[in-house]
Design a protein around this motif. Structure first.
Motif, PDB file in Angstrom:
ATOM      1  N   GLN A  48       0.854  -1.179   0.000  1.00 28.32           N
ATOM      2  CA  GLN A  48       0.000   0.000   0.000  1.00 28.32           C
ATOM      3  C   GLN A  48       0.889   1.228   0.000  1.00 28.32           C
ATOM      4  O   GLN A  48       1.846   1.311   0.773  1.00 28.32           O
ATOM      5  N   VAL A  49       0.605   2.159  -0.883  1.00 29.01           N
ATOM      6  CA  VAL A  49       1.382   3.384  -0.935  1.00 29.01           C
ATOM      7  C   VAL A  49       0.600   4.499  -0.238  1.00 29.01           C
ATOM      8  O   VAL A  49      -0.617   4.621  -0.409  1.00 29.01           O
ATOM      9  N   LEU A  50       1.305   5.280   0.590  1.00 35.21           N
ATOM     10  CA  LEU A  50       0.725   6.431   1.270  1.00 35.21           C
ATOM     11  C   LEU A  50       1.234   7.685   0.585  1.00 35.21           C
ATOM     12  O   LEU A  50       2.448   7.873   0.452  1.00 35.21           O
ATOM     13  N   ALA A  51       0.315   8.537   0.160  1.00 34.58           N
ATOM     14  CA  ALA A  51       0.665   9.770  -0.532  1.00 34.58           C
ATOM     15  C   ALA A  51       0.135  10.957   0.253  1.00 34.58           C
ATOM     16  O   ALA A  51      -1.070  11.040   0.524  1.00 34.58           O
ATOM     17  N   SER A  52       1.018  11.874   0.616  1.00 34.04           N
ATOM     18  CA  SER A  52       0.583  13.086   1.310  1.00 34.04           C
ATOM     19  C   SER A  52       0.141  14.120   0.281  1.00 34.04           C
ATOM     20  O   SER A  52       0.819  14.367  -0.711  1.00 34.04           O
ATOM     21  N   VAL A  53      -1.028  14.709   0.522  1.00 28.79           N
ATOM     22  CA  VAL A  53      -1.578  15.742  -0.370  1.00 28.79           C
ATOM     23  C   VAL A  53      -1.855  16.971   0.495  1.00 28.79           C
ATOM     24  O   VAL A  53      -2.989  17.190   0.932  1.00 28.79           O
ATOM     25  N   PRO A  54      -0.820  17.770   0.785  1.00 33.05           N
ATOM     26  CA  PRO A  54      -0.981  18.873   1.743  1.00 33.05           C
ATOM     27  C   PRO A  54      -1.964  19.946   1.317  1.00 33.05           C
ATOM     28  O   PRO A  54      -2.650  20.530   2.158  1.00 33.05           O
ATOM     29  N   ASP A  55      -2.055  20.216   0.013  1.00 35.26           N
ATOM     30  CA  ASP A  55      -2.958  21.277  -0.449  1.00 35.26           C
ATOM     31  C   ASP A  55      -4.423  20.966  -0.170  1.00 35.26           C
ATOM     32  O   ASP A  55      -5.255  21.875  -0.094  1.00 35.26           O
ATOM     33  N   LYS A  56      -4.750  19.679  -0.009  1.00 36.59           N
ATOM     34  CA  LYS A  56      -6.131  19.265   0.233  1.00 36.59           C
ATOM     35  C   LYS A  56      -6.330  18.712   1.637  1.00 36.59           C
ATOM     36  O   LYS A  56      -7.410  18.212   1.955  1.00 36.59           O
ATOM     37  N   SER A  57      -5.300  18.787   2.488  1.00 33.37           N
ATOM     38  CA  SER A  57      -5.374  18.270   3.861  1.00 33.37           C
ATOM     39  C   SER A  57      -5.809  16.804   3.874  1.00 33.37           C
ATOM     40  O   SER A  57      -6.688  16.397   4.634  1.00 33.37           O
ATOM     41  N   LEU A  58      -5.118  16.018   3.029  1.00 32.74           N
ATOM     42  CA  LEU A  58      -5.471  14.604   2.894  1.00 32.74           C
ATOM     43  C   LEU A  58      -4.229  13.724   2.897  1.00 32.74           C
ATOM     44  O   LEU A  58      -3.169  14.121   2.394  1.00 32.74           O
ATOM     45  N   LEU A  59      -4.389  12.541   3.459  1.00 32.17           N
ATOM     46  CA  LEU A  59      -3.451  11.447   3.246  1.00 32.17           C
ATOM     47  C   LEU A  59      -4.190  10.419   2.396  1.00 32.17           C
ATOM     48  O   LEU A  59      -5.296  10.005   2.740  1.00 32.17           O
ATOM     49  N   GLY A  63      -4.793  20.157   8.848  1.00 34.96           N
ATOM     50  CA  GLY A  63      -3.542  20.813   8.499  1.00 34.96           C
ATOM     51  C   GLY A  63      -2.989  20.316   7.180  1.00 34.96           C
ATOM     52  O   GLY A  63      -3.717  19.825   6.321  1.00 34.96           O
ATOM     53  N   GLN A  64      -1.677  20.435   7.038  1.00 37.94           N
ATOM     54  CA  GLN A  64      -0.997  20.103   5.792  1.00 37.94           C
ATOM     55  C   GLN A  64      -0.087  18.885   6.002  1.00 37.94           C
ATOM     56  O   GLN A  64       1.056  19.037   6.445  1.00 37.94           O
ATOM     57  N   PRO A  65      -0.575  17.685   5.717  1.00 36.14           N
ATOM     58  CA  PRO A  65       0.257  16.499   5.908  1.00 36.14           C
ATOM     59  C   PRO A  65       1.423  16.481   4.919  1.00 36.14           C
ATOM     60  O   PRO A  65       1.238  16.683   3.719  1.00 36.14           O
ATOM     61  N   SER A  66       2.620  16.245   5.428  1.00 37.60           N
ATOM     62  CA  SER A  66       3.804  16.225   4.577  1.00 37.60           C
ATOM     63  C   SER A  66       4.270  14.810   4.271  1.00 37.60           C
ATOM     64  O   SER A  66       4.937  14.580   3.261  1.00 37.60           O
ATOM     65  N   ALA A  67       3.927  13.839   5.145  1.00 42.24           N
ATOM     66  CA  ALA A  67       4.331  12.452   4.915  1.00 42.24           C
ATOM     67  C   ALA A  67       3.501  11.545   5.801  1.00 42.24           C
ATOM     68  O   ALA A  67       3.032  11.947   6.866  1.00 42.24           O
ATOM     69  N   GLY A  68       3.331  10.303   5.367  1.00 44.06           N
ATOM     70  CA  GLY A  68       2.621   9.295   6.151  1.00 44.06           C
ATOM     71  C   GLY A  68       3.468   8.052   6.296  1.00 44.06           C
ATOM     72  O   GLY A  68       4.309   7.760   5.434  1.00 44.06           O
ATOM     73  N   LEU A  69       3.252   7.329   7.386  1.00 46.50           N
ATOM     74  CA  LEU A  69       4.049   6.149   7.667  1.00 46.50           C
ATOM     75  C   LEU A  69       3.205   5.121   8.398  1.00 46.50           C
ATOM     76  O   LEU A  69       2.581   5.431   9.420  1.00 46.50           O
ATOM     77  N   ALA A  70       3.149   3.903   7.881  1.00 44.38           N
ATOM     78  CA  ALA A  70       2.446   2.830   8.570  1.00 44.38           C
ATOM     79  C   ALA A  70       3.289   2.363   9.750  1.00 44.38           C
ATOM     80  O   ALA A  70       4.487   2.143   9.625  1.00 44.38           O
ATOM     81  N   ASP A  71       2.640   2.238  10.925  1.00 46.08           N
ATOM     82  CA  ASP A  71       3.328   1.807  12.144  1.00 46.08           C
ATOM     83  C   ASP A  71       2.438   0.811  12.864  1.00 46.08           C
ATOM     84  O   ASP A  71       1.615   1.186  13.694  1.00 46.08           O
ATOM     85  N   GLY A  72       2.582  -0.475  12.509  1.00 51.55           N
ATOM     86  CA  GLY A  72       1.690  -1.485  13.049  1.00 51.55           C
ATOM     87  C   GLY A  72       0.271  -1.245  12.563  1.00 51.55           C
ATOM     88  O   GLY A  72       0.022  -1.103  11.368  1.00 51.55           O
TER      89      GLY A  72
END
Length: 337
Positions: free
Chosen positions: A116-127, A144-153
């Motif tokens: 699964q790929v996580l894509a940060s979309v800061p302009d739309k306040s979405l992951l 807010g403006q998400p800059s990165a996402g990371l799966a942790d368990g």
């Protein structure tokens, strides 16, 4: 002798933990170690025109914002800005995307976990979460403006730049916000030994204590921290775009272990866990360089000419191929060392 040589290259104290101080009433940073009064995040140096034919094969695509490979699904995922989308390629057939997934806005960073790929979309306040290789899409609102996402368990960690926070999103609980004395939360990484957040404004790395819910100690990361990646030894490698260096940090404790000069506009970075190679792009020279980082100091093993403005890079660990993305639309480049 190699380790002594690595230490001699370090230009700032190894154990110099940042002196943390509060911000003033107008939210202007007040840091005794602040490099400039009004900090600005480092960006890639502008590339000159290509004068040497890029190595390997080049495939046409729009301007690349980010790219990542997923070994489990044997795919390459490329985020482009026009139109905002993810292009999913079969690693065995990189001449054309197998699937294209439209995004609500341009993706800034891609990470991959469990196909699964996580894509940060800061302009739309979405992951955005996209399954691989099929491309099924799920959007997760983030304050807010998400800059990165990371799966942790079972949870997802999200660095939120403008809120200066790491958001912990769990399936069966409401979001939990971790804040501290950082100026900008630009990336979140898990080394296996600990979680850290990259602060590009403060050009520093900070430890994140998930159990206590707080931002811990911090260390300066050069003069212009640009991008970061983890390796298989619990370390974090950071490119210093302003000073031209590759930095290596341990996380337990958080210490700067190496500072290796890399002239030429160092910016993008990827790590090949199978071969112990850190690949960095040099945007001032239109080059990508592979360093063996398993010893006391990095040893250059490969250097190749690239497409213009090579801001992003990833690695196909199974075959050792390196994929470079041009930020100005000159294609994706595939190199077999």
């Amino acid at each position: 002798m190699g380790r002594l040589s690595a230490v001699s290259r370090i230009a700032i104290p190894l154990a110099g933990v940042l002196v943390l101080s509060s911000c003033s009433a107008d939210d202007t940073p007040n840091d005794t170690l602040q490099i400039v009064q009004n900090p600005v995040a480092a960006t890639a140096a502008v590339s000159p025109a290509v004068t040497v034919k890029p190595a390997g094969a080049v495939f046409a695509t729009a301007g690349v914002k980010a790219l990542v490979t997923d070994e489990a699904s044997k795919t390459l995922v490329v985020a482009v800005s026009e139109p905002p989308s993810l292009r999913i390629y079969d690693l065995a057939a990189l001449d054309a995307p197998k699937t294209t997934v439209a995004l609500p806005g341009p993706a800034e960073r891609l990470t991959v976990s469990r196909s699964q790929v996580l894509a940060s979309v800061p302009d739309k306040s979405l992951l955005v979460k996209v399954s691989l290789p099929g491309g099924a899409l799920e959007t997760v609102p983030v304050a807010g403006q998400p800059s990165a996402g990371l799966a942790d368990g079972d949870a997802t960690l999200v660095s939120v730049r403008d809120r200066k926070a790491v958001e912990v999103l769990a399936k069966n609980a409401g979001p939990r916000t971790i804040t501290g004395q950082i100026y900008s939360a630009d990336d979140v990484l898990n080394t296996g030994d600990g979680v850290v957040v990259l602060d590009k404004l403060r050009t520093a790395l900070f430890a994140v204590d998930l159990a206590e819910g707080k931002i811990g100690e911090g260390l300066r990361a050069g003069d212009g921290a640009a991008n970061a990646v983890t390796d298989d030894l619990g370390r974090v490698f950071v490119t210093d775009a302003r000073a031209g260096a590759l930095l290596a940090f341990s996380t337990t404790p958080l210490l700067l272990r190496q500072r290796y000069p890399v002239p030429g506009g160092v910016y993008g970075i990827a790590y090949d866990r199978t071969r112990g190679l850190a690949w960095v792009t040099l945007t001032e020279r239109n080059e990508v360089v592979g360093f063996d980082v398993r010893g006391g100091e990095p040893i250059e093993k490969h250097r190749f000419p690239t497409v213009r403005q090579p801001d992003s890079v990833t690695v196909d660990e199974q075959g050792g191929r390196v994929v470079v993305g041009s930020a100005i639309g000159e294609g994706i480049q595939v190199i077999t060392p």
